[in-house]
Design a protein around this motif. Structure first.
Motif, PDB file in Angstrom:
ATOM      1  N   ARG A  43     -42.912  -6.147 -18.561  1.00 18.60           N
ATOM      2  CA  ARG A  43     -42.040  -6.930 -19.426  1.00 18.60           C
ATOM      3  C   ARG A  43     -40.562  -6.694 -19.118  1.00 18.60           C
ATOM      4  N   PHE A  44     -39.758  -7.668 -19.472  1.00 16.93           N
ATOM      5  CA  PHE A  44     -38.299  -7.667 -19.399  1.00 16.93           C
ATOM      6  C   PHE A  44     -37.765  -7.976 -18.002  1.00 16.93           C
ATOM      7  N   LEU A  89     -33.493 -12.077 -34.454  1.00 18.91           N
ATOM      8  CA  LEU A  89     -32.583 -11.898 -33.310  1.00 18.91           C
ATOM      9  C   LEU A  89     -33.362 -11.472 -32.068  1.00 18.91           C
ATOM     10  N   LEU A  90     -34.227 -10.477 -32.236  1.00 19.29           N
ATOM     11  CA  LEU A  90     -34.989  -9.974 -31.087  1.00 19.29           C
ATOM     12  C   LEU A  90     -35.938 -11.030 -30.536  1.00 19.29           C
ATOM     13  N   ALA A  91     -36.486 -11.855 -31.408  1.00 19.57           N
ATOM     14  CA  ALA A  91     -37.454 -12.866 -30.983  1.00 19.57           C
ATOM     15  C   ALA A  91     -36.799 -14.009 -30.215  1.00 19.57           C
ATOM     16  N   GLU A  92     -35.537 -14.312 -30.535  1.00 22.16           N
ATOM     17  CA  GLU A  92     -34.886 -15.484 -29.949  1.00 22.16           C
ATOM     18  C   GLU A  92     -33.918 -15.161 -28.816  1.00 22.16           C
ATOM     19  N   ALA A 107     -41.896  -5.052 -28.881  1.00 22.26           N
ATOM     20  CA  ALA A 107     -42.993  -6.026 -28.827  1.00 22.26           C
ATOM     21  C   ALA A 107     -42.548  -7.392 -29.323  1.00 22.26           C
ATOM     22  N   GLY A 108     -41.526  -7.406 -30.195  1.00 21.13           N
ATOM     23  CA  GLY A 108     -41.045  -8.667 -30.746  1.00 21.13           C
ATOM     24  C   GLY A 108     -40.039  -9.383 -29.874  1.00 21.13           C
ATOM     25  N   LEU A 144     -33.884   2.395 -33.608  1.00 18.05           N
ATOM     26  CA  LEU A 144     -33.730   1.031 -34.104  1.00 18.05           C
ATOM     27  C   LEU A 144     -34.572   0.067 -33.272  1.00 18.05           C
ATOM     28  N   ILE A 145     -34.604   0.336 -31.965  1.00 19.18           N
ATOM     29  CA  ILE A 145     -35.460  -0.432 -31.065  1.00 19.18           C
ATOM     30  C   ILE A 145     -36.682   0.436 -30.758  1.00 19.18           C
TER      31      ILE A 145
END
Length: 331
Positions: A250-251, A193-196, A220-221, A213-214
């Protein structure tokens, strides 16, 4: 009987007084319940608290010694309460097991859209009569992928809005929600989920298993240009790790309505005081980060439901009834 309500916001006070009218007197105070303010409750059998109350062993002991028997918390989450100590002291604990999921889901989308379309920066510029578009470019969400971590009532509402945007839905939870499956959601492992996902939104409760959880590995993923939104509980995200990723550029955006060290900060005016929390001070300096003060639930509809349920919890306690809202039952 007079009931003492801690941490009452100005908008809440008339709603609380109206809800209790005809049942019991209620004394509303703005201060939040903690070790310093707990003695105020001396002599009150029933105390109502807000989401950021400190209900650890020391505070619970003070309340018990002062004669308190019922603590009616005006929130769904109860990670701030030491339930084992409360049970040992003979305290009854009740909460609000549910309220309008739309309030939080809609606000999560408000954060997502605000960081995606650079609304805060644009508003600040136009107040200075700077009408340039440089740095304000967002992107369409239609056709992109949203990842919903936690697909209960709020997560489902969030997913329905995403479906309306025409987004691909990915979900992660301990159990699949049939309503989300009907929307076309695909349940996948958290790592996938995190990767996509182009947009990740958190809607899980905070407990030992979900704290951070994060974390650094999860961050990083994620995609470098992803949007991350948290309107659930601050402890779900390792904020120090998030700052490290943001410093690396990032982000696309991060929208946070909660913060893991918000107790003692959120709901208070700290504008004239130095901020001692270096992590939060750094976090709010990033132009792609929007932090709000735990206000996702704060609609007239949701707050009204929270207060009505709290009144019901008090009346149930006095009548010797027990509902699903009770976390620690009356002895």
């Amino acid at each position: 009987m007079e009931i003492l309500a801690f941490g009452v916001q100005a908008d809440e006070k008339p709603l609380i007084e109206r809800a209790f009218h005809g049942h019991h007197e209620v004394r509303c105070v703005e201060v939040f319940l903690n070790a310093d303010t707990a003695p105020i409750a001396h002599g009150y059998e029933i105390v109502s608290t807000s989401v950021n109350a400190d209900l650890g062993p020391r505070v619970l002991q003070t309340l018990a010694v002062g004669g308190t028997q019922l603590i009616a918390q005006r929130s769904t989450g109860f990670n701030n309460i030491d339930l084992d100590v409360a049970e040992r002291l003979g305290l009854t604990i009740a909460r609000v097991s549910s309220y309008s999921p739309y309030s939080v889901a809609e606000f999560a989308w408000t954060l997502a859209m605000a960081v995606n379309r650079r609304i805060v920066r644009a508003s600040t510029r136009t107040r200075d009569f700077d009408f340039r578009l440089d740095g304000l470019m967002g992107r369409d969400l239609h056709g992109r992928t949203v990842g919903v971590l936690g697909t209960g009532k709020i997560g489902e509402c969030f997913a329905r809005i995403a479906h309306g945007f025409g987004m691909r839905l990915l979900g992660w939870d301990i159990a699949e929600n049939p309503a989300c499956l009907d929307l076309g959601m695909t349940y996948v492992p958290k790592e996938r989920l995190l990767a996509e996902a182009d947009l990740v939104s958190l809607h899980v409760p905070l407990m030992e298993q979900t704290r951070h959880l994060i974390d650094a590995d999860a961050l990083a993923g994620m995609k470098d240009d992803a949007i991350l939104v948290n309107s659930s509980r601050g402890g779900l995200i390792d904020t120090a790790a998030l700052v490290t990723e943001l410093r690396a550029g990032r982000f696309t955006g991060v929208g946070l309505d909660v913060y893991e060290a918000e107790a003692g900060l959120f709901f208070l005016d700290k504008s004239l005081e130095p901020i001692e929390d270096d992590t939060l001070a750094r976090l709010v300096t990033f132009p792609n980060v929007l932090v709000t003060s735990h206000q996702a639930y704060y609609t007239r509809d949701a707050v009204g439901q929270i207060i009505d349920t709290t009144v019901g919890n008090v009346l149930d306690y006095l009548a010797g009834r027990r509902s699903d809202n009770v976390l620690v039952p009356r002895v």
